[in-house]
Write an enzyme that holds these catalytic residues in place. Structure first.
Site, PDB file in Angstrom:
ATOM      1  CE  LYS A 122      -3.563   2.231   2.856  1.00 32.45           C
ATOM      2  NZ  LYS A 122      -4.514   2.257   3.782  1.00 32.45           N
ATOM      3  CD  GLU A 161       9.439  -5.691   7.133  1.00 30.37           C
ATOM      4  OE1 GLU A 161       8.990  -4.706   6.682  1.00 30.37           O
ATOM      5  OE2 GLU A 161       9.348  -5.885   8.484  1.00 30.37           O
ATOM      6  N   GLY A 197      -4.918  -1.990   5.127  1.00 33.41           N
ATOM      7  CA  GLY A 197      -3.824  -3.021   4.608  1.00 33.41           C
ATOM      8  C   GLY A 197      -4.545  -4.509   5.017  1.00 33.41           C
ATOM      9  NE  ARG A 198      -6.356  -3.563  10.919  1.00 31.69           N
ATOM     10  CZ  ARG A 198      -5.710  -2.767  11.140  1.00 31.69           C
ATOM     11  NH1 ARG A 198      -4.554  -2.544  10.493  1.00 31.69           N
ATOM     12  NH2 ARG A 198      -6.143  -1.552  12.028  1.00 31.69           N
ATOM     13  CD  GLU A 222      -1.793  -4.359  11.677  1.00 27.67           C
ATOM     14  OE1 GLU A 222      -0.513  -4.594  11.488  1.00 27.67           O
ATOM     15  OE2 GLU A 222      -2.144  -4.291  10.291  1.00 27.67           O
ATOM     16  CG  HIS A 275      -4.117 -36.054  16.875  1.00 25.42           C
ATOM     17  ND1 HIS A 275      -4.330 -37.529  17.596  1.00 25.42           N
ATOM     18  CD2 HIS A 275      -5.176 -35.898  16.075  1.00 25.42           C
ATOM     19  CE1 HIS A 275      -5.403 -37.938  16.808  1.00 25.42           C
ATOM     20  NE2 HIS A 275      -5.744 -37.197  16.012  1.00 25.42           N
ATOM     21  CE  LYS A 312       5.539  -1.205  10.397  1.00 26.97           C
ATOM     22  NZ  LYS A 312       4.801  -0.183   9.288  1.00 26.97           N
TER      23      LYS A 312
HETATM   24  O1  F6P Z   1       2.528  -3.699   9.942  1.00 31.66           O
HETATM   25  C1  F6P Z   1       1.825  -2.770   9.509  1.00 31.66           C
HETATM   26  C2  F6P Z   1       1.302  -2.820   8.327  1.00 31.66           C
HETATM   27  O2  F6P Z   1       1.061  -1.350   7.994  1.00 31.66           O
HETATM   28  C3  F6P Z   1      -0.046  -3.465   7.868  1.00 31.66           C
HETATM   29  O3  F6P Z   1      -1.031  -2.928   8.196  1.00 31.66           O
HETATM   30  C4  F6P Z   1      -0.032  -3.657   6.499  1.00 31.66           C
HETATM   31  O4  F6P Z   1      -0.808  -4.607   6.076  1.00 31.66           O
HETATM   32  C5  F6P Z   1       1.461  -3.942   6.352  1.00 31.66           C
HETATM   33  O5  F6P Z   1       2.176  -3.277   7.335  1.00 31.66           O
HETATM   34  C6  F6P Z   1       2.212  -3.744   4.960  1.00 31.66           C
HETATM   35  O6  F6P Z   1       2.062  -2.472   4.550  1.00 31.66           O
HETATM   36  P1  F6P Z   1       2.106  -2.055   3.053  1.00 31.66           P
HETATM   37  O7  F6P Z   1       1.053  -2.873   2.264  1.00 31.66           O
HETATM   38  O8  F6P Z   1       2.001  -0.766   2.910  1.00 31.66           O
HETATM   39  O9  F6P Z   1       3.548  -2.642   2.560  1.00 31.66           O
END
Ligand code: F6P
Length: 539
Positions: A200, A206, A262-263, A348, A379, A503
């Site tokens: 987003k 990452e 995002g979620r 979240e 199990h 972060k």
């Molecule tokens: O970890 C926080 C967060 O902002 C989530 O809410 C989101 O889904 C994820 O990081 C990834 O964010 P982006 O889509 O901006 O890379």
């Protein structure tokens, strides 16, 4: 609010409420405590509630203004106050003639225009019209994203595998641990690999790190220059500037909007890899499933409203039974990633401890959500569910028919799978008394060990089969459940400030690991760990 007090008083009166007694006293309970929502049947009869409990919970929701906040969300008001944003994932699955305005602008045409672009792209990749840099067709799609930009498509791809193209291979990379990308790329031919970089913000470290490494892998593998990127990288983002900065042509970017959290983004362009896997029709069926539950949530009276019911049950257990966690137990191997997906959605969203206006919250907010496919869990940790000292409400999710091209023998296993679901719900609810154990001739010293207290609440969700539409319905059900809970607790379910501190600190610490840089203000504990790490790395 007096409604909390009324519930507390009611809880006292209920005392040691027993499911055995509730069923004995009401022959119609199983049927009465069930709701059909679209293709989903919810049996909530095995919850520790009476008609009075449910009425008091509904009164709480009314008094907390949940229906009004729900309506404000659907109207596109900026209910995400700390980020000053509308919350409109429901617009992503609304029909093209709907009108939903943000700041006086109807967002629905934009949603459908992106869906159409996704469709063209999907058709081109699936048909082989989209070619890689060397003219070969795409065989593998790798989605690079994290959090909502990974969990949604990865979960849904797994859930709907039988409905996906088996000619294409799909892989999902999220972890900044290089092992993730390394394993995902193993055996792939760069000439036939397409990366979807889903972020987003397009600033998530990452994702950007993995995307840079993937680009290097591609260009090294092809022995090509930057010009090869356009045929092997597309982006999904709200941030065109950053996408262009990365070197992806913005013609190959699929946009979405800041009013999609995002979620909550699975059914935005973040679902592009899923659309390629399912094809346009399957993806649209999933959206229709979401939409059906949106309408139910918006229009059904509270006493027949499934998200309200699930949300309020969770509040009941958290507040009055000291339940700290909630298990989601799918009896479907295809739903193996569903609990992990729900962890982000729920934790979240509702892992908050201040109210909308910043005061400490006075109630226990979101539970720990966890689970794995039910039979495997039986199990492993079901021992604790049956005989542990804490109440862990659980959702059991199952389907009448297996999907996919299973052999006759494997299809026949389905009854055994579902017998387990039904049996676990029964054992958790009704247990086995000491008298029943004794009547089986068990030695007295073992009776206590072999007694099951029962009274462990479960809700069973049953559907005919796990189709794209049913998956959409399931996800929307949980999305709105989470909404209801956040609204009752008066927290903002749509921000996630709690992920920021870690972060920022990681960015500050990283130079200390590589270069031994002095990090001002590093606490003694972290400094000692950094030193030990550097020693172990021989630095
Ligand atoms: O970890 C926080 C967060 O902002 C989530 O809410 C989101 O889904 C994820 O990081 C990834 O964010 P982006 O889509 O901006 O890379």
């Amino acid at each position: 609010m007096p409604e909390w007090d009324a519930l507390a008083e009611h809880r006292k009166q209920l005392g040691e409420v027993r499911l055995r007694e509730l069923f004995a006293a009401d022959a119609g309970r199983a049927g009465r405590y069930g709701i059909q929502v679209g293709d989903l049947y919810l049996d909530y009869s095995r919850n520790l509630v009476t008609d009075d409990t449910l009425r008091l919970l509904r009164e709480l929701a009314e008094a907390a203004g949940v229906p009004a906040l729900r309506d404000a969300m659907f109207r596109g008001e900026r209910i995400n106050t700390t980020e000053d944003r509308a919350v409109l994932h429901t617009a992503l699955r609304s029909p093209s003639d709907a009108v939903i305005e943000v700041d006086g602008v109807n967002v629905v045409p934009g949603v459908h225009s992106v869906l159409s672009r996704m469709q063209v792209f999907t058709d081109n990749v699936r048909s082989g019209v989209w070619k890689g840099h060397t003219g070969r067709r795409i065989r593998t799609v790798v989605n690079i994203g994290i959090g909502g930009s990974d969990l949604g498509p990865a979960m849904a791809y797994e859930a709907l595998r039988p409905w996906t193209s088996r000619e294409l291979d799909f892989r999902f990379v999220s972890n900044v641990d290089g092992a993730d990308l390394h394993e995902a790329l193993r055996g792939l031919d760069p000439a036939e690999t397409l990366f979807i970089v889903a972020s987003k913000t397009f600033t998530t470290v990452e994702t950007v790190t993995n995307a840079v490494s993937a680009r290097k892998w591609l260009l090294d593998g092809l022995g090509a220059g930057q010009e090869a990127v356009a045929r092997h990288f597309v982006a999904v983002s709200t941030n065109a500037e950053k996408v262009a900065g990365f070197g992806i042509d913005t013609h190959n970017m699929f946009e979405f909007w800041d009013w999609v959290g995002g979620r909550y983004s699975l059914d935005s362009a973040i679902g592009l890899s899923l659309m390629v896997a399912l094809g346009n029709d399957g993806f649209r069926e999933m959206l229709a499933g979401f939409h059906a539950v949106d309408e139910h949530f918006r229009d059904a009276p509270l006493e027949r409203n499934a998200p309200f019911l699930l949300g309020l049950l969770g509040i009941w257990y958290g507040e009055f039974f000291d339940a700290r966690s909630h298990a989601v137990l799918p009896y479907s191997h295809y739903l193996s990633k569903f609990p992990a997906y729900l962890q982000q959605l729920d934790m979240e969203s509702n892992g908050k401890s201040v109210t909308r206006d910043g005061r400490p919250v006075s109630r226990r907010t979101g539970p720990v959500v966890w689970g794995t496919p039910g039979t495997n869990g039986q199990h492993a940790y079901f021992q604790l569910l049956h005989q542990g000292t804490q109440v862990i409400p659980a959702d059991l999710i199952g389907f009448a028919r297996p999907v996919g091209e299973l052999s006759a023998d494997l299809t026949a296993q389905h009854d055994l799978l579902m017998a387990n679901l039904f049996a676990q719900g029964q054992a958790l609810a009704f247990g086995k008394t000491a008298e029943e154990v004794r009547a089986e001739g068990v030695a007295e010293e073992l009776v206590a060990h072999r007694t099951f207290p029962g009274n462990r609440p479960t809700t069973t969700i049953l559907a005919a089969e796990l189709s794209p539409s049913v998956l959409g319905q399931l996800v929307a059900l949980y999305e709105h459940k989470v909404f209801v809970q956040g609204a009752v607790w008066d927290i903002n379910s749509f921000d996630q400030w709690g992920v920021e501190l870690g972060k920022v600190l990681a960015r500050r610490i990283e130079p200390a690991l590589a270069e031994g840089a002095d990090v001002p203000g590093l606490d003694a504990s972290t400094a000692a760990l950094v030193t030990r790490y550097r020693e172990l790395r021989g630095r």
